[in-house]
Design an enzyme around this catalytic site. Structure first.
Site, PDB file in Angstrom:
ATOM      1  N   ILE A 155       0.862  -1.179   0.000  1.00  0.00           N
ATOM      2  CA  ILE A 155       0.000   0.000   0.000  1.00  0.00           C
ATOM      3  C   ILE A 155       0.902   1.233   0.000  1.00  0.00           C
ATOM      4  CG2 ILE A 155      -0.247   0.005   2.520  1.00  0.00           C
ATOM      5  CD1 ILE A 155      -3.110   1.146   2.045  1.00  0.00           C
ATOM      6  N   LEU A 156       0.536   2.187  -0.838  1.00  0.00           N
ATOM      7  CA  LEU A 156       1.363   3.394  -0.970  1.00  0.00           C
ATOM      8  C   LEU A 156       0.489   4.576  -1.334  1.00  0.00           C
ATOM      9  CD1 LEU A 156       4.112   4.901  -1.308  1.00  0.00           C
ATOM     10  CD2 LEU A 156       4.078   4.155  -3.702  1.00  0.00           C
ATOM     11  N   GLN A 197       0.581  12.577   0.867  1.00  0.00           N
ATOM     12  CA  GLN A 197       0.513  12.041   2.217  1.00  0.00           C
ATOM     13  C   GLN A 197       0.100  13.121   3.216  1.00  0.00           C
ATOM     14  OE1 GLN A 197       4.216  10.039   3.101  1.00  0.00           O
ATOM     15  NE2 GLN A 197       3.948   8.548   1.446  1.00  0.00           N
ATOM     16  N   LYS A 238      -2.998  13.501   4.216  1.00  0.00           N
ATOM     17  CA  LYS A 238      -4.365  13.955   3.903  1.00  0.00           C
ATOM     18  C   LYS A 238      -5.390  12.859   4.144  1.00  0.00           C
ATOM     19  CE  LYS A 238      -2.564  17.108   0.359  1.00  0.00           C
ATOM     20  NZ  LYS A 238      -2.592  17.511  -1.069  1.00  0.00           N
ATOM     21  N   GLY A 282      -4.626   7.385   2.686  1.00  0.00           N
ATOM     22  CA  GLY A 282      -4.337   5.984   2.970  1.00  0.00           C
ATOM     23  C   GLY A 282      -5.455   5.353   3.773  1.00  0.00           C
ATOM     24  N   GLU A 288       0.314  -8.412   4.915  1.00  0.00           N
ATOM     25  CA  GLU A 288       1.619  -9.052   4.829  1.00  0.00           C
ATOM     26  C   GLU A 288       2.713  -8.129   5.360  1.00  0.00           C
ATOM     27  OE1 GLU A 288       4.674 -10.787   1.394  1.00  0.00           O
ATOM     28  OE2 GLU A 288       2.582 -10.380   0.905  1.00  0.00           O
TER      29      GLU A 288
END
Length: 467
Positions: free
Chosen positions: A249-250, A256, A258, A261, A283
């Site tokens: 996940i990115l 970022q 905000k 995610g 994972e």
């Protein structure tokens, strides 16, 4: 005074010249982290602009063989520009000179291709042209994808007031048209910004991409760009269920902070529930992601009524008086039926729920300072169980020396003592036990720190958590 006479001077001869041997200084190299900067840009005007700040990737030294250093260059600077529209890249390499020392000259082109593969463009002018020629790359790639959510479509969503309406989450099966090509251009971002991650197998149809897309309206056609993504693997669970595993996940660095995610995770959680998978696992989550994930799950669990009586029961036991000695501390773990209800309804797996359970109890203790000593004993019990794979209060195997006519080293018996109590002072103790206890103490302190951080966030309301 008698002076020593000197021999008569002979013909003057030139002194013999000695040959000088020069040694070049040893090449100590330069760390990749020190000479490489990464920039994410969305138009050609941003390339080389002093107003654009570099982004911090993972440890770049890992991409260079041996000790992570670059050899043979003096005054080396490498600026890598990544087109966030087409995902192409260009490396601007400058240096003062090269020296072929004992470690040779690092092949920069080969090293950079290991990261950026076919996305890297050799010519700067060609790279600048990609902002126009590849403008519609993302839009064309996701045209066959399934829109899972557009903006904040649900007023009940915790993110409704903060997520821009121009965002979409689009799902693509990795075997579908264009998905493999799109992911191949995402691989450099995975390597640079997802610590310890490796590319997924694009030939395995059980992989799915969830792409967070910004659809920006412009005078021409809308401009699509990737804001973030996650890779999910679906696998079989006997006899007739599927499980979901989040592998990567990115959220791109410029987006970022905000809560995007969290928004992406919310969509994945809803998919797990809607499609009635067995559960959702992660994972090898990073510490930062695990913190975000736990905050989200705690917020969901606090509004999940079926487990509230069990939380109240655990809190009452913990607050009714001083706990007994450590060997008889109650487990304070959720009943099996609660674990099953959470898994079936919220798709939170058992391991994650047990971590959340500790935080739910912490949040319910009031005032927490009054019960902190007993609460720490409970956490110590849990941590020891995690390490040893058994409970502190379960019967322990004891090794006791006994008199015998045989070899002393072979004269002992093994038995289980009740309630984990030491049988006598002759029980053999591991010489490293003090070190083990110190390590256990450190692990407990770390767990308590994590619990307090999450509790502080969710107490202020989980929507305040940013990623």
């Amino acid at each position: 005074m008698v002076q020593k006479q000197q021999a008569a001077a002979g013909p003057v001869t030139e002194p013999k010249k000695r040959r000088r041997v020069g040694f070049s200084p040893a090449d100590t190299g330069v760390e990749a982290n020190e000479c490489i900067k990464i920039y994410l840009v969305s138009n050609k005007e941003e390339v080389d602009s002093p107003d654009i700040s570099s982004v911090k990737p993972v440890d770049l030294n890992d991409f260079f063989d041996g000790d992570g250093k670059i050899y043979g260059y003096q005054g080396l600077k490498i600026n890598v520009w990544i087109n966030s529209i087409s995902l192409h890249s260009y490396a601007d390499i400058t240096y003062q000179s090269t020296t072929n020392g004992d470690k040779g000259i690092t092949d920069l082109k080969s090293a950079l291709q290991n990261i950026f593969a076919e996305t890297i463009v050799d010519n700067k002018d060609e790279f600048l042209q990609t902002f126009s020629t590849q403008r519609d790359f993302i839009r064309n790639m996701v045209s066959n994808g399934e829109v899972m959510r557009s903006g904040a479509t649900d007023g009940s969503s915790n993110n409704a007031e903060v997520v821009p309406s121009d965002l979409q989450v689009i799902r693509m099966e990795i075997g579908s048209p264009n998905a493999g090509l799109l992911y191949s251009r995402l691989v450099p971002l995975v390597l640079l910004f997802v610590d310890g991650s490796n590319p997924i197998d694009v030939t395995d149809p059980d992989w799915h991409l969830y792409l967070l897309i910004q659809k920006k309206e412009e005078k021409e056609d809308p401009l699509y760009r990737i804001v973030g993504f996650t890779a999910i693997y679906k696998f079989y669970r006997y006899p007739d269920r599927l499980r979901m595993r989040l592998s990567q996940i990115l959220v791109l660095p410029s987006f970022q902070g905000k809560r995007l995610g969290s928004y992406l995770m919310e969509v994945v959680n809803n998919v797990a529930i809607t499609e009635n998978v067995y559960d959702l696992t992660v994972e090898e989550p990073s510490e930062k992601f695990q913190h975000i994930r736990t905050c989200i799950d705690i917020n969901r669990l606090r509004s999940f009524d079926p487990i509230k009586p069990d939380i109240d029961s655990a809190v009452q036991t913990l607050t009714k008086g001083k706990l007994p000695k450590k060997a008889q501390i109650p487990r304070f773990t959720p009943p099996l039926n609660s674990i099953e209800k959470v898994r079936e309804s919220l798709k939170i797996n058992k391991k994650q729920f047990l971590k959340c359970w500790e935080i739910l109890i912490y949040l319910a203790l009031d005032p927490i300072d009054k019960y902190m000593e007993d609460y720490t004993s409970v956490i110590t019990n849990h941590v020891r169980t995690d390490i040893l794979g058994k409970d502190i209060e379960t019967p322990k195997k004891q090794v006791v020396d006994v008199p015998s006519s045989f070899e002393p080293e072979a004269s002992f018996v093994v038995f289980k003592s009740a309630n984990g109590e030491e049988a006598n002072t002759n029980v053999q103790v591991d010489e490293n036990k003090p070190d083990q206890e110190q390590q256990l103490k450190q692990l407990v302190e770390e767990r308590i720190r994590e619990i307090k951080l999450v509790a502080e966030k969710v107490s202020k309301s989980c929507p305040e958590v940013k990623v």
